[in-house]
Design a protein around this motif. Structure first.
Motif, PDB file in Angstrom:
ATOM      1  N   ASN A 133      -6.345  -8.992  12.273  1.00 24.32           N
ATOM      2  CA  ASN A 133      -6.835 -10.294  12.721  1.00 24.32           C
ATOM      3  C   ASN A 133      -8.051 -10.732  11.910  1.00 24.32           C
ATOM      4  O   ASN A 133      -8.196 -11.904  11.551  1.00 24.32           O
ATOM      5  CB  ASN A 133      -7.196 -10.243  14.206  1.00 24.32           C
ATOM      6  N   MET A 172     -14.203 -18.958  15.713  1.00 30.50           N
ATOM      7  CA  MET A 172     -13.602 -19.789  16.766  1.00 30.50           C
ATOM      8  C   MET A 172     -14.679 -20.534  17.531  1.00 30.50           C
ATOM      9  O   MET A 172     -15.773 -20.001  17.752  1.00 30.50           O
ATOM     10  CB  MET A 172     -12.806 -18.904  17.738  1.00 30.50           C
ATOM     11  N   SER A 187     -10.913 -23.193  20.801  1.00 33.59           N
ATOM     12  CA  SER A 187      -9.959 -22.288  20.156  1.00 33.59           C
ATOM     13  C   SER A 187     -10.003 -20.895  20.762  1.00 33.59           C
ATOM     14  O   SER A 187      -8.980 -20.199  20.804  1.00 33.59           O
ATOM     15  CB  SER A 187     -10.213 -22.216  18.647  1.00 33.59           C
ATOM     16  N   ASP A 208      -7.862 -21.086  23.772  1.00 32.47           N
ATOM     17  CA  ASP A 208      -6.451 -21.143  23.388  1.00 32.47           C
ATOM     18  C   ASP A 208      -5.945 -19.799  22.888  1.00 32.47           C
ATOM     19  O   ASP A 208      -4.848 -19.353  23.235  1.00 32.47           O
ATOM     20  CB  ASP A 208      -6.250 -22.200  22.301  1.00 32.47           C
ATOM     21  N   ASN A 209      -6.739 -19.137  22.036  1.00 31.90           N
ATOM     22  CA  ASN A 209      -6.260 -17.935  21.359  1.00 31.90           C
ATOM     23  C   ASN A 209      -6.438 -16.662  22.159  1.00 31.90           C
ATOM     24  O   ASN A 209      -5.615 -15.745  22.072  1.00 31.90           O
ATOM     25  CB  ASN A 209      -6.950 -17.781  20.006  1.00 31.90           C
ATOM     26  N   ARG A 259      -0.191 -16.428  22.630  1.00 35.33           N
ATOM     27  CA  ARG A 259      -0.392 -17.631  21.836  1.00 35.33           C
ATOM     28  C   ARG A 259      -1.233 -17.228  20.646  1.00 35.33           C
ATOM     29  O   ARG A 259      -2.273 -16.612  20.804  1.00 35.33           O
ATOM     30  CB  ARG A 259      -1.112 -18.693  22.651  1.00 35.33           C
ATOM     31  N   SER A 260      -0.810 -17.575  19.479  1.00 36.05           N
ATOM     32  CA  SER A 260      -1.489 -17.096  18.286  1.00 36.05           C
ATOM     33  C   SER A 260      -1.956 -18.237  17.412  1.00 36.05           C
ATOM     34  O   SER A 260      -1.185 -19.096  17.030  1.00 36.05           O
ATOM     35  CB  SER A 260      -0.552 -16.205  17.458  1.00 36.05           C
ATOM     36  N   GLY A 261      -3.239 -18.228  17.128  1.00 36.53           N
ATOM     37  CA  GLY A 261      -3.780 -19.209  16.204  1.00 36.53           C
ATOM     38  C   GLY A 261      -3.177 -19.057  14.828  1.00 36.53           C
ATOM     39  O   GLY A 261      -2.986 -20.033  14.110  1.00 36.53           O
ATOM     40  N   GLY A 286       0.053 -13.111  18.616  1.00 35.61           N
ATOM     41  CA  GLY A 286      -0.952 -13.421  19.597  1.00 35.61           C
ATOM     42  C   GLY A 286      -1.226 -12.359  20.623  1.00 35.61           C
ATOM     43  O   GLY A 286      -1.894 -12.619  21.616  1.00 35.61           O
TER      44      GLY A 286
END
Length: 636
Positions: free
Chosen positions: A40, A87, A91, A94-95, A101-103, A127
């Motif tokens: 990552n 981030m 974000s 979201d991530n 869920r993957s940025g 994610g």
């Protein structure tokens, strides 16, 4: 920090159940958490570098790209720091607040829609890798500041992995992300420098960006110990397979081979392959000089290491090379292979089959080149690993002829220790020979003196002498080579010339009563007949076409696999021109009831049994018969 800046939120997907699955069931080895977090971090660095091509202000500040590991034994924490894209509050929700869920995946989708021509190599497409941290940590703290945003925009994310997380605004002086794992009491091994080095070396040794750690050193200064702290790079970063062949030296190839194979010797051959076009992948494979320790002891795991963009996914990917090529070591790096969310198990995909076909073809071609151009080096390789290669005859129908081209054989017309190939055998066949003949057994000496070969010797035909146990199982699967059928010499003999055939047919009538008299006493014999193959010996045993060969029966006995297996009855062939057989017929003609007729018949059977390498059912009876003949001869 005021309470107004702190917010408690719930994860947006299946809460505790999904986290339980990810942290306790998804990964088979807990140490992969570090691989995931490093991957990552690499992705984050690649993103900011790529985005800076259009937005140069994103690179303001630190451009010394690296991922830093900070173990703190006193606090019981391990921190992974990067200076990547970072981030902001939105974000990070979201991530990290939405499982699966993957940025990274969204980023790639955006690139695809924008028709970007220069895409960084990214691996975090699912994610969930981040949540592997909870396999070893009671809680995780993430502090991040997005590139191009002020220090005051940074955010701190904290969760114990139980379904909720908290967010608060913080100041962070630099761009990027810091992930701090508060390790469980029984996972403190990941605070030891040696353990971190080990995991990085295993999974992330070849990632592009340096993975660093502060290491304490002690040295003598004026007689006293002085401790210093130095930042050291843990990964080699030398992914040779991604470099051009012309840029890699033989010493580099050899060093990498020894690193991944634990072999002390240099490899016999290096295969550096770059697949381009519809299938893009890189491969660096090695053919060893001889069987490695891993193949001599215990179960052998087949397949090269699988990497995706420098990150190791599997230590042995069996889907990339078949078992009969398990001696091949190396790595394959393919960015397009679909993985399951843990990155540990490949999904079934036609692309994988295509890669395997390319690799098999490439390895077999390299072996053929070795055999042709470096025969003296190929021979010891084949003597050690040829039996493994032969397995492909019964497992890989698509490449059967290519495998057959690689085989070496001892033969009747070649001295012991020297070899021929099937191509050379066919080229040397006389015009009246239309088939390839072979004979199996335990030792060359026994084979080359087998009565079954007498007719071949008389005709000047060569016969392959096969002494490896595996030959019994795989050579029949070859069936033919270059249009020439392969036949067992102890079941098939050269066709007799017309005048020879007529002579045998005429003699058969004379011997028929004798054979009918002998048959009841030889219960292990299916049939007695005159031989078309014997020229010097009195008798031999022949297996029916399709029946188990005597050598295979002996092998099965040694393996203890005889349950439910009845010994096959064989055919006893007698040579009508041999004095003993002719004398037996004469004795029978004078007195059909003479007990010596049956005794001599059994003696001939025992001789044939010994000649084929089998054990006598009653050795003492054989000795008595021989001694009786000796005593008679001594008395005159």
């Amino acid at each position: 920090m005021s309470q107004a800046n702190t917010e408690r939120m719930e994860f947006k997907s299946e809460l505790r159940q999904v986290l339980q699955l990810i942290t306790h069931s998804l990964y088979s080895h807990k140490e992969v958490f570090l691989r995931e977090l490093i991957s990552n971090a690499c992705d984050a660095i690649d993103k900011v570098r790529f985005n800076s091509l259009a937005n140069a202000h994103l690179l303001e500040g630190d451009q010394d790209w690296k991922i830093k590991l900070i173990p703190d034994k006193d606090a019981g924490t391990l921190t992974i720091v990067d200076n990547g894209i970072g981030m902001n509050r939105e974000s990070i929700i979201d991530n990290l607040g939405t499982i699966a869920r993957s940025g990274t995946k969204a980023f790639l989708e955006n690139l695809k829609q924008a028709d970007a021509t220069q895409k960084p190599d990214l691996i975090g497409q699912f994610g969930v890798g981040f949540y592997s941290a909870f396999m070893v940590a009671d809680s995780v703290t993430v502090m991040s500041r997005a590139a191009g945003e002020p220090a005051s925009s940074a955010v701190r994310w904290i969760s114990d992995g139980q379904g909720e997380f908290t967010l608060e605004s913080v100041d962070k002086a630099t761009r990027g992300t810091e992930i701090t794992l508060h390790l469980k009491e029984d996972e403190r091994e990941f605070l030891d420098a040696w353990r971190l080095r080990q995991v990085v070396k295993q999974f992330s040794d070849f990632v592009e960006h340096p993975i660093v750690m502060d290491v304490e050193h002690t040295e003598k200064v004026e007689g006293e110990d002085k401790k210093t702290i130095q930042e050291e790079t843990l990964n080699s970063r030398k992914a040779l397979w991604l470099r051009s062949k012309s840029d890699v030296t033989q010493d580099e190839y050899n060093a990498f081979y020894k690193q991944i194979s634990n072999d002390f010797e240099e490899p016999l051959k290096v295969i550096h392959y770059s697949g381009e076009g519809t299938i893009e992948f890189k491969a660096l494979l090695y053919i060893p000089k001889r069987k490695g320790f891993d193949m001599q002891f215990g179960d052998v795991k087949a397949g090269p290491r699988l990497y995706i963009n420098r990150v190791q996914i599997m230590d042995h990917c069996e889907a990339l090379l078949p078992a009969y090529l398990r001696f091949v070591k190396g790595v394959v790096d393919c960015p397009d292979l679909p993985l399951n969310v843990s990155r540990e198990i490949l999904q079934h995909n036609p692309l994988l089959d295509k890669i395997q076909k390319i690799l098999v073809k490439t390895v077999l071609k390299a072996l053929e080149e070795l055999k042709t151009s470096s025969y003296d080096a190929y021979v010891p390789f084949f003597e050690d690993l040829g039996d493994v290669l032969k397995e492909g005859l019964s497992r890989d129908w698509d490449h059967k002829e290519q495998i057959a081209n690689l085989l070496l054989f001892e033969s009747l017309k070649h001295e012991a220790g020297t070899f021929t190939t099937l191509a050379q055998y066919v080229e040397g066949m006389p015009s009246d020979q239309t088939e390839i003949f072979y004979l199996t057994g335990e030792h060359r000496a026994a084979l080359e003196h087998s009565p079954a070969l007498e007719a071949f010797k008389e005709r000047g035909w060569d016969v392959l002498l096969l002494t490896a146990p595996i030959d019994e199982f795989v050579i029949p699967d070859l069936r033919e080579y270059k249009g020439k059928a392969l036949k067992a010499a102890d079941r098939n003999a050269p066709e007799l010339k017309p005048e020879e055939q007529k002579k045998v047919e005429e003699a058969a009538g004379k011997f028929k009563p004798l054979f009918e008299a002998l048959q009841p006493g030889l219960k292990a014999v299916k049939e007695i007949r005159l031989s078309k193959r014997l020229k010097e010996s009195a008798a031999c045993l022949v297996a029916d076409e399709g029946a188990m060969s005597p050598n295979l029966e002996r092998l099965m006995q040694k393996l203890g696999r005889t349950e439910g297996m009845e010994p096959s009855k064989r055919i006893l062939e007698l040579n009508p021109d041999h004095p003993v057989v002719a004398g037996l017929l004469d004795l029978f003609g004078r007195n059909a009831g003479d007990p010596r007729v049956q005794e001599y018949g059994e003696l001939l059977y025992d001789q044939a049994l010994l000649a084929e390498g089998s054990r006598l059912a009653d050795p003492s009876a054989f000795i008595r018969r021989v001694n009786a003949l000796l005593a008679k001869d001594v008395k005159g």
